[in-house]
Design an enzyme around this catalytic site. Structure first.
Site, PDB file in Angstrom:
ATOM      1  N   ASP A 109      -3.250   1.815  11.946  1.00  0.00           N
ATOM      2  CA  ASP A 109      -3.215   3.159  12.521  1.00  0.00           C
ATOM      3  C   ASP A 109      -4.458   3.925  12.092  1.00  0.00           C
ATOM      4  OD1 ASP A 109      -2.093   3.046   9.872  1.00  0.00           O
ATOM      5  OD2 ASP A 109      -1.452   5.127  10.108  1.00  0.00           O
ATOM      6  N   GLU A 174       0.180   4.194   7.877  1.00  0.00           N
ATOM      7  CA  GLU A 174      -0.458   4.565   6.608  1.00  0.00           C
ATOM      8  C   GLU A 174      -0.981   5.988   6.624  1.00  0.00           C
ATOM      9  OE1 GLU A 174      -3.680   5.051   3.626  1.00  0.00           O
ATOM     10  OE2 GLU A 174      -3.839   5.136   5.814  1.00  0.00           O
TER      11      GLU A 174
END
Length: 492
Positions: A109, A174
């Protein structure tokens, strides 16, 4: 360092990576093109995250890995909507009990990015300019994840047996706090992680533009809010100015009591928990290759608080720091509004170093602010809250994988690495270490000027390709150096 047989294999591996570097860059371009933004809670972006995780799973399966996609359910947002959480990928390649098992952690991400934020190129179109590959996620963290995959695929392409067993744990949240990751690691402690000897994270940067580094520690973080309230509504300063204790004045006094102009924290006892400096640590700082003037120029800072490399690095890595972040409820728009806020909320954080404890710091901060507020004799109400308490992390730089990584860096780059800490907080390192009790190492690939999280994020083609070679060589050296299980411990 490497036997003649290994040296011959290294040459083949490096030659293959050089020949196929354009393919590796093209794959990175395909990954960067997916807007896998986990920060903005938007259904369209969650779909992109699922697309990204599926693409990575297919890539791993094509390597011959067994891949498990762990469903994490959904996330309830403050506005009432429910958004699906992208799966965490657990992958395994090889299970030879005679070989060490190394697990690579990465995230797929990214932070939000738009062209009109100040990007010179489209953030989701990987664009090469003068050897720099610009794109959101190029260095944080899609490039390093792919570099590890490139290393594995090179062994496969050359029909060479991998010298280590490989595992992957890849997540897609994350940047939004690694939702559900810690629970998964806890659940898999005696399953997925039971055969793991070493865990490698490549999610930070070098200290310089050209010299590689190994990271052996990060700071923790305690994030605080301090609220001062008279009432819920604001006041008119012409009607109420001079006849009440203004919440903003109280808050400014409280925030001003935390740190002085030299960066020294004024909270009593805050430095008492700090681990003492050792002679070995001092030597490490002296050996680090750092040009202060270059560092200032790269970061567009006229002057830092300290004039020597050693002082600057110690205050960045091994001393706590306090930063004031903002005030909620205050008037901050253009114009001359004459309001007195009825309630304000100050935000600040303290970066922790070994061996500081968040619970002790919370107590010290609360007692200090209560004492300062009491002396003001204000009729307002004050409330202090620690909303985040993350521990610092350090590794044993003398364990097997750190020694293997140092030797590998010397082989690939021709220099010994800078042994560095990271002044930021990377919770996953401490989570892995505390739960699995395995050796955890941070092995960065990106240069100091890569601009993670900012406009014009990039990874240099050289770092990406040399990083792929580094990981391939690391597999060989780790296999050679492996001498049984070692428990990670504090470096000091």
């Amino acid at each position: 360092m490497f036997s003649s047989a290994h040296s011959g294999l290294l040459e083949k591996l490096f030659h293959y990576i050089d020949l196929h570097q354009d393919e590796f860059v093209q794959t990175l371009k395909e990954w960067v093109a997916i807007e896998s933004d986990s920060v903005q809670p938007v259904p369209r972006l969650r779909q992109k995250l699922f697309q990204m995780m599926a693409l990575a799973a297919d890539k791993l399966r094509n390597l011959g890995a067994g891949v498990e996609s762990i469903d994490l359910g959904s996330q309830q947002m403050p506005d009432g909507q429910s958004l699906p959480i992208p799966p965490i990928l657990l992958a395994e390649l090889g299970s030879d009990p005679e070989k060490p098992t190394v697990c690579f952690y990465g995230h797929l991400d990214v932070q939000p990015a738009q062209k009109d934020d100040g990007w010179l190129t489209d953030p989701y179109t990987l664009t090469e300019v003068d050897g720099k590959l610009y794109g959101r996620g190029a260095t944080d963290n899609k490039g390093p994840v792919l570099a590890w995959i490139n290393a594995v695929s090179t062994f496969r392409a050359l029909q060479q047996d991998l010298p280590v067993n490989i595992k992957f744990i890849l997540e897609g949240m994350e940047e939004a706090g690694s939702i559900a990751l810690e629970e998964l690691v806890m659940r898999e402690k005696d399953h997925f992680f039971s055969s793991v000897d070493y865990i490698v994270i490549s999610d930070n940067l070098w200290l310089s533009q050209r010299k590689p580094a190994l990271t052996y520690g990060t700071r923790g973080n305690c994030y605080f809010t301090v609220e001062v309230k008279c009432r819920d509504q604001d006041f008119h300063s012409g009607t109420f100015g001079g006849i009440l204790n203004e919440p903003m004045a109280d808050l400014v006094a409280l925030l001003g009591s935390l740190v002085d102009s030299s960066g020294h924290i004024l909270i009593p006892g805050i430095y008492d928990q700090m681990a003492p400096i050792t002679e070995g640590e001092k030597t490490m700082y002296k050996n680090i290759d750092m040009d202060l003037e270059e560092y200032q120029n790269i970061n567009q800072v006229e002057k830092f608080l300290f004039d020597t490399k050693e002082e600057l690095l110690m205050h960045l890595w091994r001393y706590p720091s306090l930063s004031i972040h903002g005030i909620e409820g205050a008037f901050d728009e253009p114009g001359t509004k004459t309001v007195i806020p009825g309630r304000v909320l100050g935000k600040f954080s303290i970066r922790l170093v070994p061996t500081m404890s968040p619970s002790v710091v919370e107590k010290q901060v609360t007692q200090h602010l209560e004492a300062v507020f009491s002396k003001r004799n204000s009729f307002n109400k004050m409330a202090v809250s620690m909303v985040l308490g993350l521990h610092p992390w350090t590794a044993n730089v003398n364990d097997t994988q750190y020694l293997a990584a140092q030797r590998t860096i010397k082989t690939v780059f021709g220099v010994n690495p800078d042994m560095i800490r990271d002044g930021s907080t990377i919770p996953i390192a401490k989570i892995f270490q505390a739960i699995t009790q395995k050796s955890v190492m941070m092995l960065p690939l990106g240069a100091v000027d890569d601009g993670e999280h900012s406009q014009n994020e990039k990874i240099n083609r050289w770092n990406y390709i040399q990083g792929s070679k580094l990981f391939a060589a690391f597999f060989l050296e780790l296999s050679k150096q492996h001498s049984g299980h070692q428990m990670p411990s504090s470096v000091y």
